[in-house]
Design a protein around this motif. Sequence first.
Motif, mmCIF file in Angstrom:
data_model
loop_
_atom_site.group_PDB
_atom_site.id
_atom_site.type_symbol
_atom_site.label_atom_id
_atom_site.label_comp_id
_atom_site.label_asym_id
_atom_site.label_seq_id
_atom_site.Cartn_x
_atom_site.Cartn_y
_atom_site.Cartn_z
ATOM 1 N N ALA A 173 2.465 8.321 -11.335
ATOM 2 C CA ALA A 173 1.676 7.440 -12.201
ATOM 3 C C ALA A 173 0.645 8.225 -13.005
ATOM 4 O O ALA A 173 0.264 7.816 -14.104
ATOM 5 N N ALA A 174 0.224 9.365 -12.482
ATOM 6 C CA ALA A 174 -0.729 10.208 -13.219
ATOM 7 C C ALA A 174 -0.095 10.765 -14.493
ATOM 8 O O ALA A 174 -0.804 11.114 -15.440
ATOM 9 N N LYS A 175 1.232 10.816 -14.522
ATOM 10 C CA LYS A 175 1.951 11.376 -15.678
ATOM 11 C C LYS A 175 2.673 10.308 -16.496
ATOM 12 O O LYS A 175 3.255 10.627 -17.524
ATOM 13 N N ASP A 176 2.667 9.069 -16.037
ATOM 14 C CA ASP A 176 3.440 8.012 -16.686
ATOM 15 C C ASP A 176 2.568 6.754 -16.793
ATOM 16 O O ASP A 176 2.319 6.072 -15.794
ATOM 17 N N ALA A 177 2.132 6.458 -18.012
ATOM 18 C CA ALA A 177 1.211 5.342 -18.229
ATOM 19 C C ALA A 177 1.815 3.993 -17.816
ATOM 20 O O ALA A 177 1.105 3.135 -17.286
ATOM 21 N N ARG A 178 3.092 3.816 -18.040
ATOM 22 C CA ARG A 178 3.718 2.540 -17.680
ATOM 23 C C ARG A 178 3.783 2.376 -16.161
ATOM 24 O O ARG A 178 3.548 1.294 -15.618
ATOM 25 N N LEU A 179 4.091 3.459 -15.476
ATOM 26 C CA LEU A 179 4.092 3.413 -14.016
ATOM 27 C C LEU A 179 2.668 3.210 -13.499
ATOM 28 O O LEU A 179 2.456 2.482 -12.523
ATOM 29 N N LEU B 96 1.999 -0.409 -13.595
ATOM 30 C CA LEU B 96 2.643 -1.091 -12.466
ATOM 31 C C LEU B 96 1.889 -0.828 -11.164
ATOM 32 O O LEU B 96 1.734 -1.719 -10.322
ATOM 33 N N ARG B 97 1.413 0.397 -11.028
ATOM 34 C CA ARG B 97 0.655 0.762 -9.816
ATOM 35 C C ARG B 97 -0.624 -0.070 -9.715
ATOM 36 O O ARG B 97 -0.998 -0.519 -8.629
ATOM 37 N N GLU B 98 -1.284 -0.297 -10.850
ATOM 38 C CA GLU B 98 -2.482 -1.143 -10.859
ATOM 39 C C GLU B 98 -2.136 -2.580 -10.484
ATOM 40 O O GLU B 98 -2.906 -3.240 -9.794
ATOM 41 N N ARG C 257 0.834 -1.211 0.000
ATOM 42 C CA ARG C 257 0.000 0.000 0.000
ATOM 43 C C ARG C 257 0.868 1.260 0.000
ATOM 44 O O ARG C 257 0.584 2.222 -0.703
ATOM 45 N N SER C 258 1.923 1.233 0.771
ATOM 46 C CA SER C 258 2.817 2.388 0.859
ATOM 47 C C SER C 258 3.480 2.670 -0.489
ATOM 48 O O SER C 258 3.540 3.824 -0.936
ATOM 49 N N LEU C 259 3.973 1.633 -1.135
ATOM 50 C CA LEU C 259 4.603 1.811 -2.440
ATOM 51 C C LEU C 259 3.583 2.311 -3.463
ATOM 52 O O LEU C 259 3.855 3.247 -4.220
ATOM 53 N N ARG C 260 2.404 1.711 -3.463
ATOM 54 C CA ARG C 260 1.346 2.140 -4.393
ATOM 55 C C ARG C 260 1.002 3.606 -4.168
ATOM 56 O O ARG C 260 0.886 4.384 -5.120
ATOM 57 N N SER C 261 0.868 3.994 -2.923
ATOM 58 C CA SER C 261 0.538 5.394 -2.605
ATOM 59 C C SER C 261 1.658 6.338 -3.028
ATOM 60 O O SER C 261 1.393 7.434 -3.526
#
Length: 167
Positions: A82-88, A91-93, A72-76
């Motif tokens: 991630a809002a600016k980088d589709a690949r990230l 990964l976040r998903e 959760r911490s890493l995702r947050s």
Amino acid sequence: MHTDLWNFALKLYARPGVEAACLQWQDLGGDVCLLLCGMWLSARGVAPNRQRVRQLTTLANAWQADVVEPLRSLRSSWRDNAAKDARLAGLREQLKGLELAAERILLERLEQACQGWTAMPEAELDWISWLAPKGAAVHHDALHRLRVVMHRLRVVMRTAQDAEDGV
């Protein structure tokens, strides 16, 4: 009407107001998986006590600290980038999926820990008070809404069980 904890949690979380109350619970420092387990036990007529709460809390705290919270911490921490980088964002998903899988495993472990706990329908079934985060007001809005949902759910489950039993 006897459903496993995971399916109970999915159905309960989908009910109006429950997701918001659970997120408030989490903001107060509560463990949503423990809360859902407590609500499942309450709906089944299983009463809380100090030993049961300690057993479930110990199990949940270790899994949350070692597995769920790091995910959760890493995702947050990736939210803004991630809002600016589709690949990230992808990964976040994937992290979100891992976090959900970890929570499912925790719910399965909590359910397993409760095997054999018998129902006592006339007992005090307020797991919410027993599991409330330290410092949370007993009458906090989120706790009140969850108690209302639990009361309604117990009525529905009792009615369904009576129908199943031919009463």
